[in-house]
Enzyme design. Structure first.
Site, PDB file in Angstrom:
ATOM      1  N   LYS A 177      15.482  22.277  -9.695  1.00 56.62           N
ATOM      2  CA  LYS A 177      14.826  21.024 -10.068  1.00 56.62           C
ATOM      3  C   LYS A 177      15.687  20.100 -10.913  1.00 56.62           C
ATOM      4  O   LYS A 177      16.516  20.525 -11.697  1.00 56.62           O
ATOM      5  CB  LYS A 177      13.538  21.336 -10.853  1.00 56.62           C
ATOM      6  CG  LYS A 177      12.487  21.999 -10.030  1.00 56.62           C
ATOM      7  CD  LYS A 177      11.535  21.029  -9.397  1.00 56.62           C
ATOM      8  CE  LYS A 177      10.678  20.366 -10.423  1.00 56.62           C
ATOM      9  NZ  LYS A 177       9.363  20.011  -9.946  1.00 56.62           N
ATOM     10  N   GLU A 210       9.228   9.308 -16.485  1.00 57.45           N
ATOM     11  CA  GLU A 210       7.827   9.713 -16.682  1.00 57.45           C
ATOM     12  C   GLU A 210       7.348   9.365 -18.082  1.00 57.45           C
ATOM     13  O   GLU A 210       6.220   8.903 -18.278  1.00 57.45           O
ATOM     14  CB  GLU A 210       7.679  11.212 -16.444  1.00 57.45           C
ATOM     15  CG  GLU A 210       7.948  11.613 -15.002  1.00 57.45           C
ATOM     16  CD  GLU A 210       8.121  13.119 -14.877  1.00 57.45           C
ATOM     17  OE1 GLU A 210       7.114  13.818 -14.763  1.00 57.45           O
ATOM     18  OE2 GLU A 210       9.278  13.594 -14.902  1.00 57.45           O
ATOM     19  N   HIS A 222       0.836  -1.224   0.000  1.00 58.51           N
ATOM     20  CA  HIS A 222       0.000   0.000   0.000  1.00 58.51           C
ATOM     21  C   HIS A 222       0.862   1.263   0.000  1.00 58.51           C
ATOM     22  O   HIS A 222       0.424   2.304   0.481  1.00 58.51           O
ATOM     23  CB  HIS A 222      -0.952   0.044   1.204  1.00 58.51           C
ATOM     24  CG  HIS A 222      -1.634  -1.254   1.496  1.00 58.51           C
ATOM     25  ND1 HIS A 222      -2.854  -1.592   0.965  1.00 58.51           N
ATOM     26  CD2 HIS A 222      -1.236  -2.337   2.232  1.00 58.51           C
ATOM     27  CE1 HIS A 222      -3.197  -2.801   1.379  1.00 58.51           C
ATOM     28  NE2 HIS A 222      -2.230  -3.283   2.145  1.00 58.51           N
ATOM     29  N   SER A 279      14.368  22.362 -14.847  1.00 58.54           N
ATOM     30  CA  SER A 279      13.144  23.118 -15.087  1.00 58.54           C
ATOM     31  C   SER A 279      13.523  24.473 -15.639  1.00 58.54           C
ATOM     32  O   SER A 279      14.543  25.046 -15.251  1.00 58.54           O
ATOM     33  CB  SER A 279      12.384  23.266 -13.776  1.00 58.54           C
ATOM     34  OG  SER A 279      11.550  24.406 -13.819  1.00 58.54           O
TER      35      SER A 279
END
Ligand code: ARG
Length: 472
Positions: free
Chosen positions: A295, A302, A168, A289
């Site tokens: 970043k 992704e 979980h 970024s």
């Protein structure tokens, strides 16, 4: 565009199938019919198929040796033109089959027209596409093997690197990083095995089925099948020209593999986050970024995670194209290629990028160890100790452990930092020996059941896989 433009006839070009037509097709017909924009990717397979077919025709005296020599020379020239990027692809000739045949005619004249004896574009395209899918499956086989070996190397380097195991996505029990890597290796091994099954099943040759019913020419289908590396000719001509389940099966394999890639990608996204910091990826697999200078985004992970969408979409597309089609060939089937091309390209990129990322990732051992110790991850070990040492029923041990966890929580301590006296206040039978099971490493090391997370087991599995991957 006006209506009359739409139906404007172009009589300048004679279509190869134009014998019974008095005018060339209208522009809209041409626009919807043309496939050369994408099926040019079958050029190599089309030429291989034609070379095999021509050799078989000559061997059986259906065409002359001279015709064969001309056809071979012409096709080799065309192969070179395609490789050099100088082949004059044209929409006028619809598809790859007619483009190549048309070019062959430019080069060798009449003999080009004999190449199509005893075959049809229906068995030709079925053969080309099968070869193309088979070629790509072989490429995937190598890519999957490479990804497996990347995972194996990472596992071998981290057989005793402790990390939290989750259920979980909540801290559950400590596991080893190597064990986690091997879990993915197992998945990709099954993907590869599925792929090999699919390859075996699809490796039959449609060539010689002709339009749908076979041909009166004394062709030798065994010869062309063998020449093209197929195990045998397909044994029903209707099936041979209509079947696309080989592509559906290959797409299914791809879709399942893509879901595995997406799961690992998701873990990489989570693990690289500031909240987790379980692993570090180098600049090679991250991007910055444009606005937030701090970043470092795991874009590759992704994108791989997202690829499953188009791969699954391709499987859905082709399934729906094929659904309800009567035998034998229907032009619907021209829509079979683009989804497969797109899906396979996506999977190939995904497999390559994932292998690269796995090699690139550096586990942050300290952070993983701290995290493995958090959230009372060794509570099950305490309960198991009570069962083993005090002969307590597991349900009672579960209850006692829960009380001790609550105590630790109140004191803000991990289980292994609790005083013995405090534990004894809950269960007087607990002795000093309990500390030997309360650290994450001890917890993981105790799980020596077959396939368990103990470093000693992971070392064994690494050795087994090293052996298995030697004989790919
Ligand atoms: N371009 C066609 C396809 O991809 C080739 C087969 C054409 N056959 C036909 N009977 N029109 O399906």
């Amino acid at each position: 565009m006006t209506g009359s433009d739409n139906t404007k006839q172009n009589s300048a070009k004679q279509k190869m199938w134009g014998g019974r037509f008095s005018a060339a097709p209208g522009e809209l017909m041409q626009a919807i019919n043309v496939s050369i924009g994408f099926d040019r990717r079958l050029a190599d397979q089309d030429i291989r198929g034609s070379l095999a077919h021509a050799a078989m025709l000559a061997k059986n005296d259906i065409i002359s040796q001279q015709d064969l020599a001309d056809i071979q020379k012409g096709l080799k020239d065309i192969q070179a033109e395609i490789a050099a990027g100088s082949f004059p692809f044209t929409d006028e000739l619809e598809d790859i089959h007619l483009n190549i045949e048309g070019r062959l005619k430019d080069k060798i004249g009449e003999a080009a027209g004999r190449l199509h004896t005893g075959r049809s574009r229906n068995d030709q395209v079925a053969t080309d596409f099968r070869l193309w899918v088979r070629d790509y499956l072989d490429h995937f086989d190598g890519q999957m093997t490479d990804l497996m070996s990347a995972l194996l190397d990472k596992a071998a380097a981290h057989t005793d690197t402790i990390m939290p195991g989750f259920t979980h996505l909540q801290n559950a029990q400590p596991v080893t990083f190597g064990h986690h890597m091997l879990a993915y290796l197992e998945m990709f091994a099954r993907d590869r095995s599925r792929l090999r099954d699919a390859r075996k099943r699809m490796n039959e040759c449609p060539l010689g089925a002709a339009a749908l019913a076979g041909t009166p020419y004394p062709i030798d289908r065994d010869m062309t099948a063998k020449e093209l590396g197929f195990d045998r000719p397909m044994s029903n001509s209707l099936d041979a020209v209509s079947a696309r389940d080989f592509a559906l099966e290959a797409l299914s394999v791809a879709a399942i593999c893509a879901t595995h890639l997406s799961r690992l990608s998701e873990e990489i996204v989570i693990w690289t986050s500031a909240q987790f910091q379980f692993i570090k990826l180098s600049d090679a697999f991250t991007t910055g970024s444009s606005i937030m200078p701090q970043k470092r985004n795991p874009d590759a992970a992704e994108l791989i995670r997202a690829k499953v969408g188009r791969i699954m979409g391709a499987l859905t597309t082709l399934t729906i194209v094929m659904k309800g089609l009567p035998l034998a060939y229907s032009k619907d089937m021209q829509e079979d290629k683009e989804p497969v091309f797109d899906a396979f390209d996506a999977l190939s990129l995904g497999l390559a990028a994932m292998a690269g990322m796995v090699r690139d990732m550096e586990p942050n051992k300290d952070r993983l160890a701290d995290s493995a110790a958090a959230a009372y991850s060794t509570a099950t070990d305490l309960a198991d100790w009570l069962v083993r040492k005090l002969n307590m029923p597991f349900r009672d041990a579960h209850h006692v452990t829960g009380t001790i966890v609550a105590l630790a929580e109140k004191q803000g301590k991990t289980l292994d930092a609790l005083d013995l006296a405090d534990m004894q206040s809950v269960e007087p039978g607990i002795s000093d020996d309990v500390y030997s099971v309360l650290t994450p490493l001890a917890s993981a090391a105790s799980r020596t059941s077959y396939g368990g997370t103990a470093p000693s087991e992971v070392v064994k599995q690494v050795a087994r896989w090293r052996d298995a991957l030697k004989s790919v």
